[in-house]
Design an enzyme around this catalytic site. Structure first.
Site, mmCIF file in Angstrom:
data_model
loop_
_atom_site.group_PDB
_atom_site.id
_atom_site.type_symbol
_atom_site.label_atom_id
_atom_site.label_comp_id
_atom_site.label_asym_id
_atom_site.label_seq_id
_atom_site.Cartn_x
_atom_site.Cartn_y
_atom_site.Cartn_z
ATOM 1 N N GLU A 173 31.934 40.271 46.308
ATOM 2 C CA GLU A 173 31.573 41.411 45.447
ATOM 3 C C GLU A 173 30.468 41.102 44.440
ATOM 4 O O GLU A 173 30.602 41.368 43.250
ATOM 5 C CB GLU A 173 32.826 41.927 44.724
ATOM 6 C CG GLU A 173 33.941 42.298 45.695
ATOM 7 C CD GLU A 173 35.204 42.845 45.011
ATOM 8 O OE1 GLU A 173 35.304 42.756 43.767
ATOM 9 O OE2 GLU A 173 36.075 43.360 45.719
ATOM 10 N N GLU A 199 39.467 43.675 54.877
ATOM 11 C CA GLU A 199 40.551 44.121 53.991
ATOM 12 C C GLU A 199 40.931 45.572 54.285
ATOM 13 O O GLU A 199 41.115 46.384 53.372
ATOM 14 C CB GLU A 199 40.122 43.980 52.521
ATOM 15 C CG GLU A 199 39.643 42.584 52.163
ATOM 16 C CD GLU A 199 39.366 42.372 50.679
ATOM 17 O OE1 GLU A 199 39.744 43.221 49.848
ATOM 18 O OE2 GLU A 199 38.760 41.328 50.352
HETATM 19 C C1 XIL Z 1 43.889 42.466 45.281
HETATM 20 C C2 XIL Z 1 45.321 42.071 45.612
HETATM 21 O O1 XIL Z 1 45.724 42.773 46.760
HETATM 22 C C3 XIL Z 1 46.227 42.387 44.438
HETATM 23 O O2 XIL Z 1 47.544 41.878 44.681
HETATM 24 C C4 XIL Z 1 45.679 41.785 43.155
HETATM 25 O O3 XIL Z 1 46.463 42.185 42.057
HETATM 26 C C5 XIL Z 1 44.237 42.209 42.934
HETATM 27 O O4 XIL Z 1 43.474 41.870 44.076
HETATM 28 N N1 XIL Z 1 39.085 43.198 46.909
HETATM 29 C C6 XIL Z 1 39.428 41.901 47.175
HETATM 30 C C7 XIL Z 1 40.861 41.494 47.109
HETATM 31 O O5 XIL Z 1 38.557 41.108 47.577
HETATM 32 O O6 XIL Z 1 41.012 40.164 46.673
HETATM 33 C C8 XIL Z 1 41.661 42.398 46.215
HETATM 34 O O7 XIL Z 1 43.045 42.022 46.324
HETATM 35 C C9 XIL Z 1 41.443 43.845 46.617
HETATM 36 C C10 XIL Z 1 39.999 44.230 46.465
#
Ligand code: XIL
Length: 373
Positions: free
Chosen positions: A161, A266
Site C-alpha cells: 500500500e 486478499e
Molecule cells: C487486516 C486484518 O484482516 C485485520 O485482522 C487487522 O486488524 C487489520 O488488517 N490490507 C491488508 C491486510 O494488506 O493486512 C489487512 O488485514 C486488510 C487490508
C-alpha cells in the site's frame, strides 16, 4: 414392493451425492482441486487456525486451500514489537502448519505504514530517525524475518500500500524519512535475504484508473532499474458492484503486460451497503465510513445470497480468462465469521463459507467457473 422402489431411491441417492459433490462436502470437488489447472487457491488464516484450535475452520483449510497467508502475525508490530525483540513463536507455528498441509506459504508483509510500531521511525528521544538509520532498521528487519524462513516462505508481500488513490506516492513515514527509493531498497534487501523467494508489491483499489496508473509507473520503474519484483498483488477487497468485471479484466491485462505475475491476494466481497461512499480499503477510513451500516444482522437473505454467488462467478470468470498470468487467488479469511469486515458491530458475508462452515451458493458458483479438467 421394496424392490420396485429401489431404482428410484438409488437415483435419489445418486442425485443427493451429486449435489453434495458440488457443495464441497466429504469426498467431493474442492476449490484447490477444481482450480488445479488454473492457479493456487489460498486463504488468509489466523492464530486459532494455525494452532489448530478452530475446529470449524481447520478442516475447511485442509480440504479446500493449497496456499496460505498469515492475516496478522508477520506484520511488523506482531513479529518485531520492540527494537531487540522478535516474536517468532506464532510465525513458526504458521509456517509449520502450512508445511504440514503442503501449502504454498506466503509472508505478509515487510514494509507497510500500518501495524508498524512508532519506535521504528523514532530515536530514543522520540525524534525522527535519519534516512540511514531507518534503512538500517528496514534491512535488519527484512533479513532477520525473511532469513528465518528462507526457502520455506515462498513469496513475500515486500511493500504494501505505498500509493495514494490518485496514484502518487503515499507520504508514509517510510517515504518521508527515506524518500521514494525506500521501495527499491526494500526489494533489494528482500532479494538478498532469500534470492529464491517471489517478491510482490501489494495494494488495494488498483482497478481504479489513477491508482492503477501510479502502480504501472512504479512497476515499470522498478523493472527498468533491474529490481527483482516478481508479482503485483491485487488485494481485491471488492464491493457488489465495483470494480466492474471489465475494470478487473483491464487491470489484470495491464499488469501482465509489464512482465510480472498477477496475484489476487486478499479477495472478499463486502455485501453490506456503506452508509457513506467509501472507495477505499484503507483500514481507518473504511471503519469510519462503514460504522453503523448493518443491514443483515439476522442472516443474508436469499436474494443477496444469489447476488453474491453471481458476483463471485463474474470475478472468477475474469480470473480464469487470465489463468496464464494469474498464479494465485487468495481469500481474506475462511468463513464469514472470521472476516475483518465484521468490525464495529457490522455483520458481513464476504466469503464462500458461512458462519457454520457450510459452503454457500457462492462456493458452487466459484467451482463452476474453473477450467474443466
Ligand atoms: C487486516 C486484518 O484482516 C485485520 O485482522 C487487522 O486488524 C487489520 O488488517 N490490507 C491488508 C491486510 O494488506 O493486512 C489487512 O488485514 C486488510 C487490508
Amino acid at each position: 414392493m421394496k424392490k420396485h422402489y429401489l431404482p428410484a431411491s438409488l437415483a435419489l441417492a445418486a442425485l443427493l451425492a451429486g449435489m453434495a459433490a458440488n457443495r464441497g462436502e466429504a469426498g467431493s470437488l474442492t476449490l484447490k482441486d477444481a482450480y488445479k489447472n488454473d492457479f493456487l487457491i489460498g486463504a488468509a488464516i489466523n492464530q486459532s487456525q494455525f494452532y489448530e484450535q478452530d475446529a470449524r475452520g481447520v478442516p475447511i483449510i485442509e480440504a479446500q486451500f493449497n496456499s496460505t497467508t498469515p492475516e496478522n502475525i508477520l506484520k511488523w508490530e506482531s513479529v518485531h514489537p520492540e527494537p531487540d525483540k522478535y516474536a517468532f513463536d506464532a510465525p513458526d507455528q504458521y509456517v509449520a502448519f502450512g508445511e504440514k498441509h503442503h501449502m504454498f506459504i506466503i509472508g505478509h508483509t515487510l514494509v507497510w505504514h500500518n501495524q508498524t510500531p512508532r519506535w521504528v521511525f523514532q530515536d530514543t528521544n522520540g525524534d525522527p530517525v535519519t534516512r540511514d538509520v531507518l534503512l538500517q532498521r528496514m534491512h535488519d528487519h527484512i533479513s532477520t524475518v525473511m532469513g528465518r524462513y528462507k526457502g520455506r516462505i515462498k513469496g513475500w508481500d515486500v511493500v504494501n500500500e505505498a500509493l495514494n488513490e490518485n496514484g502518487t506516492m503515499r507520504k508514509s513515514k517510510w517515504e518521508t524519512i527515506i524518500g521514494d527509493d525506500y521501495i527499491e531498497k526494500a526489494f533489494q534487501f528482500a532479494h538478498e535475504a532469500d534470492p529464491d523467494a517471489q517478491l510482490h508489491y501489494n495494494d488495494y483499489s488498483l482497478e481504479d484508473e489513477p491508482k492503477r496508473n501510479g502502480a504501472i509507473a512504479l512497476i515499470t520503474k522498478l523493472k527498468s532499474e533491474g529490481i527483482p519484483i516478481t508479482a503485483i498483488g491485487l488485494q481485491c477487497h471488492v464491493k457488489m458492484s465495483r470494480p466492474t468485471p471489465e475494470q478487473e479484466d483491464a487491470t489484470i491485462s495491464a499488469f501482465a503486460a509489464l512482465g510480472v505475475k498477477v496475484m489476487i491476494t486478499e479477495l472478499d466481497v463486502d455485501v453490506v451497503p456503506a452508509t457513506q461512499r467509501n472507495r477505499t480499503a484503507d483500514i481507518q477510513a473504511n471503519a469510519q465510513a462503514t460504522a453503523g451500516a448493518n443491514e443483515f444482522t439476522n442472516g443474508l437473505p436469499e436474494v443477496q445470497q444469489e447476488a453474491l454467488a453471481k458476483r463471485y462467478a463474474e470475478l472468477f470468470r475474469v480470473f480464469v480468462k487470465h489463468r496464464a498470468d494469474i498464479s494465485r487467488v487468495t481469500f481474506w479469511g475462511v468463513t464469514d465469521g472470521d472476516s475483518w469486515l465484521n468490525t464495529r458491530g457490522r455483520v458481513d458475508y464476504p466469503l464462500l463459507f458461512d458462519r457454520a462452515g457450510k459452503p454457500k451458493p457462492a462456493f458452487d458458483a466459484v467451482i463452476q467457473e474453473a477450467t474443466p479438467q
